[in-house]
Design a protein around this motif. Structure first.
Motif, mmCIF file in Angstrom:
data_model
loop_
_atom_site.group_PDB
_atom_site.id
_atom_site.type_symbol
_atom_site.label_atom_id
_atom_site.label_comp_id
_atom_site.label_asym_id
_atom_site.label_seq_id
_atom_site.Cartn_x
_atom_site.Cartn_y
_atom_site.Cartn_z
ATOM 1 N N ILE A 115 113.587 13.236 -101.641
ATOM 2 C CA ILE A 115 114.679 13.669 -101.060
ATOM 3 C C ILE A 115 115.280 14.855 -101.816
ATOM 4 C CG2 ILE A 115 116.949 13.328 -99.962
ATOM 5 C CD1 ILE A 115 115.958 10.711 -99.317
ATOM 6 N N SER A 116 115.546 14.597 -103.158
ATOM 7 C CA SER A 116 116.192 15.660 -104.021
ATOM 8 C C SER A 116 115.435 16.854 -104.074
ATOM 9 C CB SER A 116 116.265 14.937 -105.199
ATOM 10 O OG SER A 116 116.831 15.763 -106.120
ATOM 11 N N GLU A 117 114.054 16.677 -104.029
ATOM 12 C CA GLU A 117 113.151 17.924 -104.301
ATOM 13 C C GLU A 117 113.173 18.859 -103.121
ATOM 14 O OE1 GLU A 117 108.685 18.988 -105.821
ATOM 15 O OE2 GLU A 117 109.384 16.683 -105.737
ATOM 16 N N HIS A 118 112.909 18.246 -101.926
ATOM 17 C CA HIS A 118 112.549 18.835 -100.522
ATOM 18 C C HIS A 118 113.659 19.016 -99.587
ATOM 19 C CE1 HIS A 118 108.205 18.868 -102.069
ATOM 20 N NE2 HIS A 118 108.536 17.435 -102.488
ATOM 21 N N LEU A 119 114.462 18.101 -99.500
ATOM 22 C CA LEU A 119 115.495 18.220 -98.330
ATOM 23 C C LEU A 119 116.739 18.928 -98.825
ATOM 24 C CD1 LEU A 119 115.071 14.600 -96.631
ATOM 25 C CD2 LEU A 119 113.703 16.911 -96.307
ATOM 26 N N LEU A 120 116.796 20.182 -98.422
ATOM 27 C CA LEU A 120 117.893 21.082 -98.830
ATOM 28 C C LEU A 120 118.922 21.426 -98.060
ATOM 29 C CD1 LEU A 120 115.618 23.790 -100.402
ATOM 30 C CD2 LEU A 120 116.123 21.901 -101.428
ATOM 31 N N TYR A 121 118.964 20.648 -96.991
ATOM 32 C CA TYR A 121 119.989 20.906 -95.908
ATOM 33 C C TYR A 121 120.427 19.447 -95.451
ATOM 34 C CZ TYR A 121 117.834 25.332 -95.781
ATOM 35 O OH TYR A 121 117.431 26.690 -95.605
ATOM 36 N N ILE A 122 120.085 18.381 -96.142
ATOM 37 C CA ILE A 122 120.383 17.057 -95.578
ATOM 38 C C ILE A 122 121.785 16.726 -95.657
ATOM 39 C CG2 ILE A 122 119.987 15.978 -98.163
ATOM 40 C CD1 ILE A 122 119.121 14.201 -94.957
ATOM 41 N N GLU A 123 122.635 16.468 -94.904
ATOM 42 C CA GLU A 123 124.049 15.979 -94.748
ATOM 43 C C GLU A 123 124.370 14.691 -94.785
ATOM 44 O OE1 GLU A 123 125.443 18.338 -91.400
ATOM 45 O OE2 GLU A 123 125.221 20.273 -92.455
ATOM 46 N N THR A 124 123.780 13.523 -94.093
ATOM 47 C CA THR A 124 123.809 12.488 -93.934
ATOM 48 C C THR A 124 122.723 11.715 -94.377
ATOM 49 O OG1 THR A 124 125.079 12.750 -91.959
ATOM 50 C CG2 THR A 124 124.416 10.674 -92.249
ATOM 51 N N LEU A 125 122.911 10.718 -95.387
ATOM 52 C CA LEU A 125 121.799 9.755 -95.780
ATOM 53 C C LEU A 125 122.448 8.500 -96.057
ATOM 54 C CD1 LEU A 125 119.123 9.644 -97.220
ATOM 55 C CD2 LEU A 125 120.171 10.084 -99.628
ATOM 56 N N TYR A 126 121.754 7.589 -95.290
ATOM 57 C CA TYR A 126 121.993 6.098 -95.144
ATOM 58 C C TYR A 126 120.980 5.354 -95.843
ATOM 59 C CZ TYR A 126 125.766 7.440 -91.883
ATOM 60 O OH TYR A 126 126.920 7.881 -91.488
ATOM 61 N N VAL A 127 121.221 4.608 -96.934
ATOM 62 C CA VAL A 127 119.935 4.092 -97.733
ATOM 63 C C VAL A 127 120.774 2.459 -97.738
ATOM 64 C CG1 VAL A 127 118.905 5.702 -98.509
ATOM 65 C CG2 VAL A 127 120.592 4.834 -99.763
ATOM 66 N N ALA A 128 121.614 2.096 -96.778
ATOM 67 C CA ALA A 128 122.177 0.638 -97.185
ATOM 68 C C ALA A 128 120.894 -0.247 -97.092
ATOM 69 C CB ALA A 128 123.026 0.420 -95.835
ATOM 70 N N ASP A 129 121.345 -1.720 -97.686
ATOM 71 C CA ASP A 129 120.366 -2.744 -97.610
ATOM 72 C C ASP A 129 118.777 -2.201 -98.122
ATOM 73 O OD1 ASP A 129 121.887 -4.931 -96.709
ATOM 74 O OD2 ASP A 129 122.361 -3.522 -95.304
ATOM 75 N N CYS A 130 118.839 -1.412 -98.976
ATOM 76 C CA CYS A 130 117.524 -0.931 -99.785
ATOM 77 C C CYS A 130 117.682 -1.563 -101.386
ATOM 78 C CB CYS A 130 117.170 0.576 -99.838
ATOM 79 S SG CYS A 130 117.180 1.313 -98.166
ATOM 80 N N PRO A 131 117.032 -2.873 -101.282
ATOM 81 C CA PRO A 131 117.497 -3.576 -102.581
ATOM 82 C C PRO A 131 116.694 -2.752 -103.848
ATOM 83 C CG PRO A 131 116.159 -4.608 -101.342
ATOM 84 C CD PRO A 131 116.523 -3.710 -100.410
ATOM 85 N N LEU A 132 115.705 -2.123 -103.849
ATOM 86 C CA LEU A 132 114.818 -1.661 -104.954
ATOM 87 C C LEU A 132 115.459 -0.258 -105.524
ATOM 88 C CD1 LEU A 132 111.221 -2.518 -103.619
ATOM 89 C CD2 LEU A 132 112.729 -3.938 -104.744
ATOM 90 N N LEU A 133 116.503 0.383 -104.737
ATOM 91 C CA LEU A 133 117.278 1.441 -105.313
ATOM 92 C C LEU A 133 118.027 1.187 -106.747
ATOM 93 C CD1 LEU A 133 118.217 3.226 -102.015
ATOM 94 C CD2 LEU A 133 116.086 3.571 -103.291
ATOM 95 N N THR A 134 117.860 2.151 -107.380
ATOM 96 C CA THR A 134 118.666 1.997 -108.715
ATOM 97 C C THR A 134 119.418 3.396 -109.197
ATOM 98 O OG1 THR A 134 116.948 2.952 -110.322
ATOM 99 C CG2 THR A 134 116.791 0.580 -109.624
#
Length: 199
Positions: A115-134
């Motif tokens: 996402i960081s590398e390719h999505l240059l126009y992202i405004e809304t990002l929901y990653v709730a309940d993704c237990p592997l994210l650090t």
């Protein structure tokens, strides 16, 4: 798959104006179904499959390789999805503005890196309940150009995240106006307050 074949879908069945939205919310869709639909609506800009728990990377990779005009994606609750299809999504849909992958429990920091590398126009990002994210993944976000456009982020119930990671994101995201981080034991709540003060 008989369940998919009986639907009788064919490209010629889509007539008139191009379809802009494909919404499968809580439909018992399979990868075979998704592959058929992907070929019927190759220029749709909005895709929703919230709660479609049978869909896997196989179907999603096909969709994201064929449909490269997506600006809105909600696949929350599709818990079979992994980083593989998310990386394909990010590379092929670089104008995406809205992404909800909440409750996609196999997602890791690699997705946030894409996402960081390719999505240059992202405004809304929901990653709730993704237990592997650090914090590593959140810091990746803060290092990409996407942090310049992020306005609304939800990282609630991601137990491995702490103030350290979110502080980096807040400090480097000038447009961020809403940060949800409920039910995260390692976050003390001051991060959300800081977002309000910045904006």
């Amino acid at each position: 798959d008989e369940k998919d074949e009986c639907l009788g879908y064919h490209r010629s069945h889509v007539v008139g104006k191009p379809v802009s939205t494909l919404d499968l919310t809580y439909w018992d869709a399979t990868d075979a179904t998704l592959k058929i639909l992907s070929r019927m609506v190759p220029t749709c800009s909005k895709f929703v499959s919230s709660g479609c728990s049978s869909l896997t990377d196989d179907g999603f990779c096909d969709l994201f390789n064929l449909n490269k005009c997506l600006k809105y994606i909600d696949i929350s609750g599709c818990f079979m999805v992994t980083d593989d299809s998310m990386c394909v999504m990010a590379k092929n849909n670089t104008k995406l503005q809205y992404l909800n992958i909440s409750c996609c429990t196999k997602i890791t920091d690699d997705t946030l890196g894409s996402i960081s590398e390719h999505l240059l126009y992202i405004e809304t990002l929901y990653v709730a309940d993704c237990p592997l994210l650090t914090n590593r993944g959140i810091i990746k976000l803060s290092e990409g150009q996407c942090c310049n456009t992020l306005k609304d982020v939800d990282v609630s119930s991601c137990p491995l995240l702490s103030d350290d990671g979110l502080r980096e994101l807040v400090n480097k995201s000038p447009s961020l106006s809403q940060l949800k981080c409920f039910s995260n034991e390692l976050i003390d709540g001051t991060i959300s307050i800081k977002v309000k003060k910045i904006n």
